[in-house]
Design an enzyme around this catalytic site. Structure first.
Site, PDB file in Angstrom:
ATOM      1  N   ALA A  98      20.500  24.114  37.142  1.00 12.65           N
ATOM      2  CA  ALA A  98      21.259  25.010  37.046  1.00 12.65           C
ATOM      3  C   ALA A  98      21.651  24.963  35.236  1.00 12.65           C
ATOM      4  CB  ALA A  98      22.700  24.895  37.242  1.00 12.65           C
ATOM      5  N   GLN A 109      24.089  24.643  33.053  1.00 10.28           N
ATOM      6  CA  GLN A 109      24.842  23.476  32.514  1.00 10.28           C
ATOM      7  C   GLN A 109      24.781  22.040  33.342  1.00 10.28           C
ATOM      8  OE1 GLN A 109      26.694  23.311  29.747  1.00 10.28           O
ATOM      9  NE2 GLN A 109      26.601  25.252  29.191  1.00 10.28           N
ATOM     10  N   SER A 110      23.515  21.964  33.722  1.00  9.49           N
ATOM     11  CA  SER A 110      23.300  20.653  34.307  1.00  9.49           C
ATOM     12  C   SER A 110      23.498  19.234  33.736  1.00  9.49           C
ATOM     13  CB  SER A 110      21.808  20.593  34.932  1.00  9.49           C
ATOM     14  OG  SER A 110      21.355  19.399  35.324  1.00  9.49           O
ATOM     15  N   ASN A 111      24.395  18.724  34.152  1.00 12.85           N
ATOM     16  CA  ASN A 111      24.468  17.166  33.630  1.00 12.85           C
ATOM     17  C   ASN A 111      23.557  16.208  34.117  1.00 12.85           C
ATOM     18  OD1 ASN A 111      27.595  17.675  33.151  1.00 12.85           O
ATOM     19  ND2 ASN A 111      27.889  17.913  35.235  1.00 12.85           N
ATOM     20  N   CYS A 116      20.374  17.354  33.685  1.00 18.52           N
ATOM     21  CA  CYS A 116      19.265  17.448  32.758  1.00 18.52           C
ATOM     22  C   CYS A 116      19.528  16.965  31.199  1.00 18.52           C
ATOM     23  CB  CYS A 116      18.965  19.213  32.740  1.00 18.52           C
ATOM     24  SG  CYS A 116      18.135  19.604  33.981  1.00 18.52           S
TER      25      CYS A 116
END
Ligand SMILES: Cc1ncc(COP(=O)(O)O)c(C=O)c1O
Length: 338
Positions: free
Chosen positions: A81, A83-85, A87
């Site tokens: 997604a 806003q992936s933490n 990533c």
């Protein structure tokens, strides 16, 4: 059953890179406990794991990127997604290790250059928003991209399930070994550890506590509805047991995971979550995130209000990070102020 030293020895043998600040602190939250009239609450601060605002994925990436590097990778491919933490922490780990990082983020309403996306760009990742839904289709897209990068002469490693979830379970068995030692130093023996998870974090907590024969029991709140979640959590725990050559077997009965605090859907804030976030900020000066930890804290607060604990009980809350996402929710959070 194993000793802590034996478990740590097995973990040391798994390929890994040194990217985080470990052990993370385990600290008392006396003003939060007092305000809630509840058990003694201690917080395990995975949000302080050291890399680009920290979070639970730093510990996990220690082993996934560790595996990639041990296989000769010079490039890491990930995507989730927007806003992936995960990533964002991957991009930061790649900066630290001098690896190339390709992130393919599912275009969604939070695809704004703020929060985690801003940090993805600042850490120099190759970022693209793609019209591919987060889930199996995006996983296939990542593998396809890696094939193209290989044809261009790069050596990519793809962060993808189920391997990444199994290595996360190794990581959180290690986190339990830290907690085991920290509890001895603090003279506590907690009954429960609450967390936000629908994957490897919970798998590792269950595997770690079971293999060390601890009384500590994990209670997880899912941030997203995930079909077959119990199988996924159990299988990752047992794959990690195989990686670590442990005899411990995790069964469905070992896994407590509730969907009750997700709210409307993944990534949508809940009033209870926002209230929990403000309470922790205003009693302890600790900032939770809007998508994961605030909802898990709302669950713990509900359980305290239901009278599930006495004031002598000890509960650990695992703060899994995610705080940069706060800055992608200005309207929703502003509405709830002061
Ligand atoms: C801040 C935060 N907490 C919790 C989780 C849940 O972790 P998992 O379900 O992989 O165990 C994530 C996953 O992305 C996260 O970013």
């Amino acid at each position: 059953m194993l000793t802590r030293q034996e478990l740590l020895q097995r973990i040391t043998r798994v390929p890994q890179v040194n990217i985080g600040h470990f052990p993370t602190p385990l600290e008392a939250c006396p003003r939060l406990s007092e305000t809630l009239g509840g058990p003694q609450i201690f917080m395990k601060r995975e949000d302080c794991s050291g890399l680009a605002f920290g979070g639970n994925k730093v510990r996990q990436l220690t082993f996934t990127i560790g595996e990639g590097v041990s296989q000769g990778a010079d490039t890491i491919v990930h995507g989730a997604a927007s806003q992936s933490n995960h990533c964002r922490q991957t991009a930061a780990a790649c900066s630290k290790l001098g690896l190339k990082c390709y992130l393919r983020l599912a275009r969604d309403p939070k695809s704004v250059v703020q929060g985690n996306v801003l940090l993805d760009y600042l850490t120099g990742a190759d970022v693209e928003f793609v019209d591919v839904p987060f889930g199996p289709k995006l996983e296939a897209f990542k593998i396809n991209l890696a094939e193209k990068l290989k044809a261009d002469g790069l050596k990519p490693y793809v962060v993808t399930s189920p391997r990444s979830t199994a290595l996360a379970a190794v990581a959180f068995a290690w986190c339990i070994a830290e907690i085991h030692e920290q509890q001895t130093e603090l003279g506590i023996d907690a009954d429960w550890i609450y967390t936000s998870s629908v994957g490897g974090t919970q798998s590792g907590l269950v595997l770690g506590t079971k293999s060390l024969g601890m009384k500590l029991k994990p209670y997880a709140c899912a941030p997203i509805h995930w079909e077959g979640k119990i199988n996924r959590i159990r299988d990752a725990a047992n794959s990690a047991a195989a990686i670590l050559q442990l005899d411990t077997m995790v069964n469905d009965e070992d896994i407590i995971n509730t969907d009750d605090y997700i709210g409307e859907a993944y990534g949508h804030l809940t009033p209870e979550g926002i209230a929990a976030l403000k309470l922790v900020a205003r009693t302890e000066g600790i900032i939770l995130d809007p998508v994961y930890t605030s909802k898990a804290m709302a669950c713990l607060i509900d359980h305290i209000k239901e009278g599930r604990f006495s004031t002598d009980d000890v509960v650990i809350f695992l703060h899994t990070g995610g705080t940069p996402a706060l800055f992608a929710y200005p309207e929703e959070l502003n509405e709830s102020l002061p």
